[in-house]
Each structure stands twice: as C-alpha cells, then as structure tokens.
Design an enzyme around this catalytic site. Structure first.
Site, PDB file in Angstrom:
ATOM      1  N   GLY A 142       0.806  -1.215   0.000  1.00 46.13           N
ATOM      2  CA  GLY A 142       0.000   0.000   0.000  1.00 46.13           C
ATOM      3  C   GLY A 142       0.839   1.265   0.000  1.00 46.13           C
ATOM      4  N   GLY A 179      -1.089  -9.635   8.530  1.00 49.41           N
ATOM      5  CA  GLY A 179      -1.221  -9.621   7.085  1.00 49.41           C
ATOM      6  C   GLY A 179      -1.718  -8.263   6.627  1.00 49.41           C
ATOM      7  N   GLU A 180      -1.210  -7.797   5.492  1.00 44.64           N
ATOM      8  CA  GLU A 180      -1.581  -6.477   5.003  1.00 44.64           C
ATOM      9  C   GLU A 180      -3.078  -6.390   4.743  1.00 44.64           C
ATOM     10  OE1 GLU A 180      -0.105  -3.135   1.727  1.00 44.64           O
ATOM     11  OE2 GLU A 180       0.986  -5.018   2.016  1.00 44.64           O
ATOM     12  N   GLY A 181      -3.714  -5.423   5.327  1.00 41.27           N
ATOM     13  CA  GLY A 181      -5.160  -5.253   5.242  1.00 41.27           C
ATOM     14  C   GLY A 181      -5.844  -5.702   6.511  1.00 41.27           C
TER      15      GLY A 181
END
Length: 636
Positions: free
Chosen positions: A511, A560-562
């Site tokens: 991101g 984890g991303e998000g």
C-alpha cells in the site's frame, strides 16, 4: 441502482416523476421514520386534498408525521437536533418554499432561513432524505409570484444539494445519480468491454498480462472482468465443507469503465476539503466530554471531515476490502512458501481466514483481485509497458465501481510472494532508501529467522537496482522495471479512489509503495490515504515519513496487510460516531475560564534540615512559622 453508504440525500424530480416513491423506498427498511410534511393545508381545494391523502396512505403505520407548515424555521431545528439512530424524510422542499414566501409566515430574512436549513442538513447526525421539485428546466414564469418561487426553489435546491453527500435526479421513474459525480479523465467515445466475473484461483504466469486472450497492443491489453464481491459472515459455530464457508452470493458486476483511460504523470485529481478538517477539530473542543478529548484520534476526525467535505463527519458505514494477490518470481521471493499466497487468496474468496473474519466483524465486503505475476527483477523488467498500463486501468476501474456502489471507505490489502522486497526496491528507486535498511527480517513458518533468505532478497534488490541504474525513474517505468502487477493494480486503485473522492486505509508495504508511485502520477493521491498501523515494518515507516502519513496506532500488528487496518477500523468508527453524536458543552460550563475559583491548598514541603525545637514535646515536621502561630493562639 445501488445507493448504499449515504447519510444525507436529496431526491430531485419533476411532477409525477416518481421522486417521492423513490425517496420512500430508500428508508423502507428503517424501523421507524419521522416524516416531515411541509405542505400547507388543502383548504377548499379537493384535488390538493386528494394528493395529500394519497401520500398519507403510502406511509407505514410505524412512521410518525410532523407538520412544519406553520413555521418554516422549525424544519431546520428538527433536522439539526435529530439523533444518529433516527431516520428523517422531508417531503418536500417545494411546499417549504411556498410557505416561506407566504406573507403570513414569511420571516424577516429568507436568505438566512435557507442558510439555516443548509447548515442543519450539513451537520445532521441522522439519516436524512429530502425531496424537492426540479422546476428550473421550463421557461421563466411570466408572473412575479411564479418567478419568485422558481428563483427561491432553485437557490434552496443548490444550497441543500451542496450540503448533502448524495444527490439523485428522478426522471420518468428512473433515478440518476448526480453526486458523487463519476470522473472520466478521458473524453473520447468508449467501447465497454464484456464484464465476465473471474473466479480462477491461479495467477497469470510471468510476462503475461491481466488476460492472455489477446496479444498486447499499443493501447495495452483489454481489461479483465471484475472479480465478484462477497460479504463474509461471522459463522455461528465452527463449520467445515462447502456449505460452511459463510460466503454470500456475489453482487452484480457493474458496467466496465472506459478502456481509453490514460494514466500519466501530472494528472489533476481532486483534493480533500482544506477547511472541513480544521473546522472539525475546532468543533471537538466544544463537545461535552468529561476528559480532554480524543487524543491522537483527532487525526481520524480531521481526515474524515476533509474527505467527506463536512465539519461533522459520519462513521464509514459501507467499507470494501480489496485484496490484491500477485506473486513475484526470483530472489525477492526467497524464503516464501510455494503456493502460500494463492492459498490465502482462495481462503479469502471462500469467506475464511483472518482477513475474511475481520471483514465479517466489520460488516465490510471483500473483493479478491488477481494481479499478473512478476518476472525476476534481477534479470529483467517485472512487466512490460502494456501490462502495466492495463493493470493501472484495472485498479482504477475497481475503485470506480466501489464508489458507484456507495462504498465510503476502501481498505487496501495484499498478499503475494516477494512483495516486501519489491516494496523495498521501489522505495530505493523513488525515495533513495538503502534496501537492507528497509527490508524486514525473514521469518519462517516455525518462527525462526532465515538470514540466508534475507541476504538473497537483499542481493536480488541490489542487482535489480544496478540493472536499472540508467533507467528512467518515471512512475510507470518503476512499475514496469521493479514493481510488478500487484503494485500496478494497487496504484490504479489509489488513483481511481482519489478521482472519486474515496478515502483509503493502508497498513502494509504494498500500500505505501503504491502510494509513493501514485504520488508521482497525481500529487493529490496521498491526501486521500490514512495509515492505520505501520506494524513496526521498516519499509512502511520510511514510506510513511516520506508521504507525511502518521500511523494512527503503534500496535505492531502482523496479521497480514489489510487485516491490520480492519483490526483498527472499529476504533476509528467509534471515534467518528462519538464526535458526531455528542452535544456541545452547555453554556457557562467552561472549566478553563474558572481560574479565579479557589483550588486545593498545597501543603509546603517540610524542611528536614531544620533544627529540632528545644524543650519537651512531640517532634513535628511543620514549618517554624506554623508552630509560632500555634503557640500564639494558645497564649491568647
């Protein structure tokens, strides 16, 4: 037509266009509705009485009706004092303007009354639907009274439309969204591509575009169809098998965006409202809070106010998680388990796993996006220019579809082998970072540090930067040489979200790397991004510093991303709900102005070095002056 995500909505339409029926359908699911009737009594007009009776007959028994015809100013008071859990329907502003112009009810200042109504709509905490006739499309009336009415109603419609977050025009029973507007940077005639939902679990091979059905042309390959959007559900109990996934049916795929979209440096995209943010923070100082305020969460209030264009922002009700899945081949993926990212993506599609569970808890929809896999960057470009262009436009379209379906906040998630090292390479190319300093340590599935894999990643990034040392650092070139498909899609999402005034919540290396690249394409993009938590990741911390993004929390989450952002989301919503619902501090209850009131008297510190008093008696630590005063009192 989907209208999810609105808080204040204006429905315009001509006579018998169906505007009232459409407005009533928007609040049909509300448990109770306060119906604000603005029309004057029918008097001796039977036809007008029949119209009013037809309106009353359509209202459910659970709705309450309030008449405002006796006093035009009362409408603004009711709207301004409505509670967040209420739903209001005003039908209609044409009747309100009629009463406003009536000499028997006319206040001293019509303009002030209209301004009061607009201010009440802008600050309304409840869900509010207003209906108003659109009479400005006909000829200018020939009578003074007719001209006064059309001029006044036009001014009211403009003021209220500016205050509402959504505006719909009903023509012949067909609703057309006017606000938020759909942004199309390119103006050429577009040929929509066929929208075919893609549910394939495998990723596109390296050096293949988002679709391999046709060769790459100068304009880029055709855009793929949008993947389905699911709404994960919290399971009542642990389940297994195909029937226990908790996934609902996908939503209808929206129309494909224009394929002639051109994404290039220097794009002129909208900025958030520069005044609403400071006004919202100033407003917090006057709320009836027992403490000193919301602390660091004031940043959330300011961001939401600027992106919503109001000093009283509402909590984000409609949230969509976009999980971008794309693998990177070569040394950047050293230490990654083969097939692990594909398993995570498929798990999310099935409504399972950490990301889907957190999305279900937050009531967010989830869309898994397969990006083209990237070739080893140490040996050659990750993608070719045509693939990058297609991936950028694909991400733009995903954000556009989310905005058109009423989504109020995007959460950008990512999973893929080699994403962290790729983000480090992008940081080195765009911000001058040293790769080893921004490459996080590699941790195995068993929780052990894998230093060999970390060194392999460092070597791959070093070789890629050496290979491209004479290449252009243009944003699109960086994506092609070092970035890959997931970063290109994520960059397109950020640009599309910016074009459609849609805020984005970030929390990982993909991101922030995409935000760095999007900044070089459109400088406005970073102002629509909010960083939930940097997770202690060195690349995220450095990119956030370059972008001017302060993480809202320092929880050092590593889900984890998000998933990190979804964990923080309920806290952000609570802060927004609190700021929107609390009343102002009562007048005269300002503790800061009570400095002349006596406070507690502090005892002076005892002087332990003072000599002991002579003579018998108990030893005390009181000052000598106090002892002298006590002796004098006894003598008296």
């Amino acid at each position: 037509m989907s209208l999810d995500g609105w808080n204040t909505l204006l429905v315009l339409g001509g006579i018998r266009s169906g505007k009232s029926e459409f407005a009533e359908s928007l609040v049909a699911d509300a448990p109770t509705v306060r119906y604000l009737a603005t029309a004057a009594d029918a008097g001796d007009d039977p036809e007008w009485a029949a119209r009013l009776a037809a309106h009353r007959a359509r209202r459910p028994a659970t709705w309450s009706t309030e008449e405002t015809a006796a006093d035009p100013r009362r409408l603004a008071d009711v709207i301004a004092t409505a509670r967040p859990e209420e739903t209001l329907l005003v039908d209609d502003l044409g009747g309100w303007v009629t009463v406003l112009l009536d000499p028997a009810h006319q206040p001293a200042d019509d303009t002030a009354t209209v301004d009061e109504l607009a201010a009440a709509v802008r600050s309304c905490a409840a869900r509010l639907v207003l209906v108003s006739p659109e009479v400005g499309l006909s000829l200018v009336p020939t009578t003074p009274l007719g001209r006064a009415f059309t001029d006044a109603l036009g001014a009211v419609n403009r003021a209220v439309a500016d205050a509402c977050d959504t505006v719909v025009l009903v023509v012949a029973g067909q609703p057309c969204r006017l606000k938020p507007a759909v942004v199309h940077p390119a103006s050429a005639d577009a040929t929509p591509a066929a929208a075919a939902p893609s549910t394939a679990a495998t990723t596109v091979p390296a050096q293949a575009g988002p679709t391999d059905e046709s060769p790459v042309t100068a304009g880029g390959p055709p855009l793929p169809g949008s993947p389905p959007v699911s709404t994960p559900q919290v399971p009542a109990e642990p389940t297994s098998g195909a029937d226990g996934t908790g996934r609902t049916a996908p939503t209808t795929v929206l129309p494909v965006a224009a394929t002639d979209l051109v994404i290039q440096p220097g794009m002129d995209l909208p900025m958030p409202d520069e005044y609403a943010g400071p006004q919202a923070v100033d407003r917090l100082a006057g709320l009836d809070l027992p403490g000193t305020g919301l602390g660091a969460l004031e940043q959330v209030i300011s961001f939401a106010a600027a992106t919503q264009g109001t000093s009283t922002p509402a909590p984000w009700r409609s949230v969509r998680v976009l999980l971008v899945h794309g693998d990177h081949a070569g040394g950047v993926a050293a230490g990654s388990t083969a097939g692990e990212s594909a398993r995570r993506a498929e798990q999310a599609r099935a409504g399972q796993g950490v990301l889907a569970r957190l999305a279900a808890e937050s009531g967010a929809s989830l869309q898994v996006v397969d990006a083209p896999a990237a070739a080893p960057v140490e040996h050659g470009p990750a993608l070719d220019a045509g693939q990058v262009d297609s991936a950028l436009r694909y991400g733009w379209r995903l954000a556009e579809e989310a905005a058109e379906s009423g989504v109020q906040l995007l959460v950008l998630a990512a999973c893929g082998a080699g994403t962290e090292a790729t983000a480090a390479a992008v940081l080195a190319a765009t911000a001058g970072a040293e790769p080893p300093a921004v490459l996080a340590r590699v941790v195995t599935a068993g929780g052990q540090l894998d230093d060999v894999a970390w060194m392999t990643r460092c070597a791959a990034v070093r070789d890629a930067l050496h290979r491209t040392r004479r290449s252009s650092r243009d944003a699109v070139d960086v994506l092609a040489e070092l970035g890959g498909g997931d970063l290109a899609v994520a960059t397109g999402i950020l640009l599309g979200a910016t074009a459609h005034r849609l805020p984005v919540l970030l929390d990982g290396p993909v991101g922030v790397a995409a935000a760095l690249i999007s900044r070089d394409l459109a400088g406005q993009a970073r102002h629509w991004c909010l960083l939930a938590d940097d997770g202690g990741h060195p690349a995220v911390r450095l990119a956030a510093d370059v972008l001017g993004l302060d993480p809202l929390t320092q929880l050092r989450l590593d889900l984890g991303e998000g998933a990190n952002a979804l964990t923080v989301l309920p806290l952000l919503r609570s802060a927004l709900a609190l700021a929107a619902a609390l009343p102002s501090r009562p007048e005269g209850d300002d503790s800061e102005e009570k400095g002349d009131e006596p406070g507690p008297v502090e005892e002076p510190e005892p002087d332990f070095h003072e000599p002991e008093p002579e003579g018998p008696g108990p030893t005390t630590t009181a000052p000598a002056t106090e002892a002298a005063e006590t002796s004098a009192a006894r003598a008296g």
